[in-house]
Design an enzyme around this catalytic site. Structure first.
Site, PDB file in Angstrom:
ATOM      1  N   GLY A  54     -21.366 -14.126  27.004  1.00  0.00           N
ATOM      2  CA  GLY A  54     -20.640 -12.991  27.545  1.00  0.00           C
ATOM      3  C   GLY A  54     -19.541 -12.525  26.619  1.00  0.00           C
ATOM      4  N   SER A  55     -19.248 -11.230  26.659  1.00  0.00           N
ATOM      5  CA  SER A  55     -18.109 -10.706  25.920  1.00  0.00           C
ATOM      6  C   SER A  55     -16.820 -11.121  26.628  1.00  0.00           C
ATOM      7  CB  SER A  55     -18.196  -9.180  25.822  1.00  0.00           C
ATOM      8  OG  SER A  55     -19.323  -8.795  25.059  1.00  0.00           O
ATOM      9  N   GLY A  56     -15.703 -10.864  25.965  1.00  0.00           N
ATOM     10  CA  GLY A  56     -14.414 -11.261  26.505  1.00  0.00           C
ATOM     11  C   GLY A  56     -13.854 -12.508  25.865  1.00  0.00           C
ATOM     12  N   HIS A  57     -14.668 -13.143  24.962  1.00  0.00           N
ATOM     13  CA  HIS A  57     -14.225 -14.364  24.276  1.00  0.00           C
ATOM     14  C   HIS A  57     -13.929 -14.109  22.799  1.00  0.00           C
ATOM     15  CE1 HIS A  57     -15.528 -16.321  27.889  1.00  0.00           C
ATOM     16  NE2 HIS A  57     -16.794 -16.044  27.671  1.00  0.00           N
ATOM     17  N   LYS A 105     -23.782 -22.251  24.500  1.00  0.00           N
ATOM     18  CA  LYS A 105     -22.778 -22.894  25.340  1.00  0.00           C
ATOM     19  C   LYS A 105     -23.388 -23.201  26.702  1.00  0.00           C
ATOM     20  CE  LYS A 105     -19.658 -19.645  25.220  1.00  0.00           C
ATOM     21  NZ  LYS A 105     -20.620 -18.646  24.674  1.00  0.00           N
ATOM     22  N   ASP A 110     -26.535 -18.434  30.236  1.00  0.00           N
ATOM     23  CA  ASP A 110     -26.823 -18.547  28.808  1.00  0.00           C
ATOM     24  C   ASP A 110     -27.992 -19.485  28.556  1.00  0.00           C
ATOM     25  OD1 ASP A 110     -24.688 -16.890  28.394  1.00  0.00           O
ATOM     26  OD2 ASP A 110     -23.376 -18.418  27.540  1.00  0.00           O
ATOM     27  N   HIS A 220     -13.778 -18.328  31.589  1.00  0.00           N
ATOM     28  CA  HIS A 220     -14.247 -17.144  32.309  1.00  0.00           C
ATOM     29  C   HIS A 220     -13.334 -16.812  33.481  1.00  0.00           C
ATOM     30  CE1 HIS A 220     -17.909 -18.717  30.336  1.00  0.00           C
ATOM     31  NE2 HIS A 220     -18.169 -17.442  30.147  1.00  0.00           N
TER      32      HIS A 220
END
Length: 332
Positions: A54-57, A105, A110, A220
């Site tokens: 996911g994006s945001g990391h 991860k 995922d 998250h």
């Protein structure tokens, strides 16, 4: 009222960020829109490394595409897994006939989507291996049937060290075995001083009372494993480091690679203080810092807090860590 962020439309957030990444680093990366993935601008004849989530990391994983790390990265929506279709496309773009290592991860979405993509790639004759990163000590010892430890900042060490080995000409089996070895030798713990807020939302993912921290927090916006009193950095760092040292069985004469990671809104001055305290703590145990990385590398949007990763090191891992790397987010 939504929290103020530098966003146009939340629905376009990831796409526009990828466009910005390519405009900033046209010599390093190429960003594809549909399906979304990022590849090296100049591919190499070697085992390919592909990761994502996911994006945001950010800068994970898209910021680590380049010489010495990843050949492709696959971003999902914010805190959401990329699709198997995206991942399969990235595998095909990265593959140069020497096989593809997937670095995943340990999160349910995922794991599922990378597994499906690997099966699709294998059906098309691409040799694929997977390294599952599960370093988060806070989620150790879960009940039977639980997904197990989460994957967090140790993924940076896996991507860096395996990327160096691939650049040196290691085979797919050798790079995969190296990745598994790194995962088994690394553990991470994190804490939050304040939760993150997703784009377009008006509240953070959780509230913290005055005078408390969230201990064992995820990347998250998940709750941690408990609340603890806020304290000076020296005490908080010791609370994070003690269980890591115990889990890895570290003692006098051992050496480690350390990652002090900001979770998104933690200032570099604070992270330097955290590293100072960690180094002093390890010095007191006779554990030697072989190498250290300090900065925001695996973030949770605008979360205030940090994580500490310890990787038991030796001369081989240190040499691969030191090998040249050139990506948007990591270069030496």
């Amino acid at each position: 009222m939504a929290v103020r962020q530098l966003v146009n439309d939340p629905d376009d957030f990831v796409r526009e960020a990828l466009e910005g990444l390519q405009r900033a680093h046209p010599d390093l990366v190429r960003c594809h829109d549909d399906p979304a993935y990022v590849v090296r601008a100049r591919q190499a004849d070697k085992v390919a490394l592909v990761s994502g989530g996911g994006s945001g990391h950010e800068p994970l994983h898209t910021g680590f595409v380049g010489t010495g790390m990843l050949d492709a990265a696959v971003p999902g929506a914010v805190f959401a897994s990329p699709t198997a279709f995206q991942i399969r496309a990235a595998i095909g773009a990265a593959d140069r006939g020497r096989g593809v290592l997937l670095i995943v991860k340990n999160y349910t979405g995922d794991v599922l989507n990378f597994r499906i993509a690997a099966e699709l790639a294998a059906d098309d004759g691409i040799d694929v291996r997977t390294v599952l990163v599960d370093d988060d000590l806070a989620t150790d010892g879960q009940e039977d049937g639980a997904p197990g430890r989460r994957g967090t900042a140790a993924v940076v060490a896996v991507e860096k060290i395996c990327g160096a080995a691939a650049e040196n000409g290691a085979s797919l089996d050798e790079v995969a075995a190296l990745g598994d070895r790194i995962v088994s030798s690394a553990r991470t713990m994190a804490l939050a001083l304040a939760a993150c807020t997703q784009p377009g939302q008006d509240r953070p993912s959780f509230d913290l009372p005055d005078g408390e921290i969230e201990f064992g927090v995820g990347i998250h916006g998940e709750h941690g494993v408990g609340r603890r009193p806020f304290a000076p950095a020296r005490e908080l760092v010791a609370e994070l480091a003690k269980p890591l040292v115990a889990a890895l069985g570290l003692g006098r004469g051992d050496q480690v690679i350390t990652i002090v990671n900001g979770l998104g809104a933690t200032h570099g001055l604070e992270l330097s203080v955290v590293h100072r305290e960690l180094a002093g703590f390890l010095d007191g145990l006779g554990v030697r810092l072989s190498r250290s990385l300090v900065g925001a590398y695996v973030t949770a949007l605008d979360m205030r807090g940090c994580s500490i990763t310890l990787l038991r090191a030796d001369d081989e891992l240190t040499a691969l860590w030191d090998a040249p790397v050139r990506t948007p987010a990591l270069t030496w």
